[in-house]
Design an enzyme around this catalytic site. Structure first.
Site, PDB file in Angstrom:
ATOM      1  CB  CYS A 111      14.440  18.079  43.691  1.00 35.90           C
ATOM      2  SG  CYS A 111      13.761  17.460  42.151  1.00 35.90           S
ATOM      3  CE1 TYR A 112      12.526  23.347  41.974  1.00 33.48           C
ATOM      4  CE2 TYR A 112      12.893  21.353  40.673  1.00 33.48           C
ATOM      5  CZ  TYR A 112      13.213  22.663  40.989  1.00 33.48           C
ATOM      6  OH  TYR A 112      14.222  23.298  40.316  1.00 33.48           O
TER       7      TYR A 112
END
Ligand code: SF4
Ligand code: SF4
Lengths: 370, 133
Positions: A111-112
């Protein structure tokens, strides 16, 4: 009225008259407040990053929070321990409107995904920039001196050998908590002047220790209460927020705090009438490298302000570490702001507990700590 | 003739009778304005008075003995925008060039009284004092 004006008023008119005629007394202090720092939300990068390590102008900020939040401590130094430029100096630079280099690294997640970021930020670019200090505004503090044969460099400043000088750091009769010794009007939720802007008391400060010896009037004779405070860094000014360097000790934040005290009753008037000759503190020999130094003597702030105190028969010149000039300026400013209704006085939402004790840290087993 | 100098010496030299020798061998009067000694070494601000030749020879003698000698010609300046008037410098300034003014609560700096000894430089937390070279 400022605290100094109020004391004068009480002297000529008495406590009764003061209690009925005066609504609010403003206090102020400007000094080194080490247990300070600021948190930031930098905004999300493209692609996003979950910052694991963060540096602001080379000073590491604590990033063990989510994604793009970090907390920069005032006493944090870079890897070379350059004391001329610590966390406090970076905070001052930001308040001055300067841009600060932001570097971040990360391990990368689904997600990052981003692993590195190198850019500039300023108070204009960040979402939040909030000063959040866990221990400020100490109610009284020690006097430091040095009996040894060498100069000591401490958080109490430069201490010359053979009792060459003595330093103290409280604003005495102007200091907020010395005018409200039992925390009747200063508590959680109290609105305060903080670094040039407005902030709040959010909790008791760490090491809150109300049970120390007190004078018959109730004024603590040792470091006692302290405040945890919060405020928007974007409102603050370098006039009341400064990066400081204590040689061979480190960096610290010079910060101005002002607190209004409503004169609720005669008792409050009496406590705000306290003057420097009735406020005492203890002198310690900082060449004793222990947490429990012996008290050399007790001394009043009136004596400290006179410029010399007697230690073991020697007249020792004194230095204040907190600025009386700025403390007065803050009390005056606060008074004007209250009169113009730019500053609203809050009753505390909750008062501090007087039951707190201040515990040491010892080497102990797991069982002993339970 | 009179001249002020700052002496820097290492700890071993601190125990030697250097100033006594200046007085005895070089016929100089030595007025110690400030002395500071710690583990890194010592620093002394002295005023020498005597004949110009004796002063020159006295300074040579100090240098030969490994003492750093810096004549006080430079001035010290205060940046008034940086000074917070905290007062830390007041108790360490040997000449009271930095002093507390009870009327204003400010710390005044009187340049004429300053002997540029430099002890206030690293004592000033916001670093308002600077040596001009
Ligand atoms: S120590 Fe520095 S900031 Fe404090 S009064 Fe002296 S010159 Fe000003
Ligand atoms: S250099 Fe600083 S400490 Fe020395 S005399 Fe001048 S003002 Fe005082």
């Amino acid at each position: 009225m400022t605290a100094e004006e109020f004391k004068q008023f009480v002297k000529t008119n008495g406590v009764k008259k003061a209690a009925t005629e005066v609504d609010v007394v403003t206090t102020g202090t400007f000094g080194a407040m080490c247990s300070s720092g600021a948190y930031f939300n930098f905004g999300h990068t493209e692609p996003p990053i979950k910052m694991q390590r963060v540096w602001m102008d080379g000073i590491q900020a604590h990033a063990g929070l989510a994604a793009v939040d970090a907390y920069l401590g005032a006493t944090e130094l870079d890897e070379t321990n350059n004391m001329m430029h610590g966390g406090a100096h970076v905070i001052e630079d930001l308040v001055r409107g300067k841009a600060v280099r932001l570097k971040a690294t990360a391990y990368g997640t689904d997600c990052y995904p981003r692993k590195e970021m190198d850019t500039y930020v300023s108070l204009k670019t960040v979402n939040q920039a909030v000063l959040l200090n866990v221990r400020n505004c100490y109610q009284n503090y020690a006097v430091a001196t040095n009996s040894s044969s060498r100069t000591l460099y401490t958080y109490m400043g430069k201490l010359l050998p053979e009792f060459g000088n003595a330093t103290y750091s409280s604003a005495g009769e102007l200091s907020p908590l010395l005018n409200d010794p039992y925390y009747r009007s200063i508590g959680i939720g109290t609105r305060i002047f903080l670094g040039g802007g407005q902030g709040f008391v959010i909790w008791e400060g760490t090491q809150f220790n109300p049970g120390v010896p007190r004078t018959p009037e109730g004024v603590p004779k040792r470091p006692a209460g302290s405040l945890a405070v919060i405020g928007d860094l974007k409102q603050m000014s370098p006039d009341f927020l400064r990066g400081l360097t204590f040689t061979r000790y480190g960096s610290s934040l010079g910060l101005g705090i002002g607190i209004p005290i409503p004169i609720l009753d005669e008792e409050m008037a009496r406590s705000c009438a306290v003057t420097n000759d009735l406020i005492f503190t203890a002198v310690f020999d900082y060449s004793q490298q222990t947490r429990s130094r012996t008290v050399l003597r007790e001394v009043s702030y009136a004596a400290l302000r006179s410029g010399e105190i007697d230690i073991k028969g020697k007249m020792v010149p004194t230095s204040s570490l907190s600025s009386l000039y700025k403390a007065r300026q803050i009390a005056q400013l606060l008074k004007t702001q209250i009169m113009k209704r730019e500053f609203m006085i809050e009753k505390p939402i909750q008062n501090f507990s007087l039951e707190r004790v201040f515990k040491p840290l010892d080497v102990r087993t797991e069982k002993e700590a339970m | 003739m009179k001249t002020k100098v700052v002496l820097n010496f290492n700890p071993e030299l601190a125990n030697q009778p250097i100033t006594n020798n200046l007085i005895a061998k070089h016929h100089l009067n030595v007025n110690i304005l400030r002395a500071e000694i710690d583990e890194i070494g010592g620093k002394m601000v002295i005023e020498l008075s005597g004949k110009a030749d004796d002063i020159r020879r006295g300074i040579d003698y100090l240098k030969q003995n490994g003492v750093g000698v810096r004549p006080i010609k430079e001035g010290v300046r205060r940046d008034d925008d940086v000074c917070t008037h905290c007062g830390m410098c007041v108790s360490i300034c040997p000449t009271k060039a930095l002093a507390y003014d009870p009327k204003t609560g400010k710390i005044t700096f009187t340049e004429e009284k300053c002997v540029a000894c430099g002890v206030c430089i690293d004592a000033c937390p916001p670093r308002a004092m600077e040596i001009l070279i």
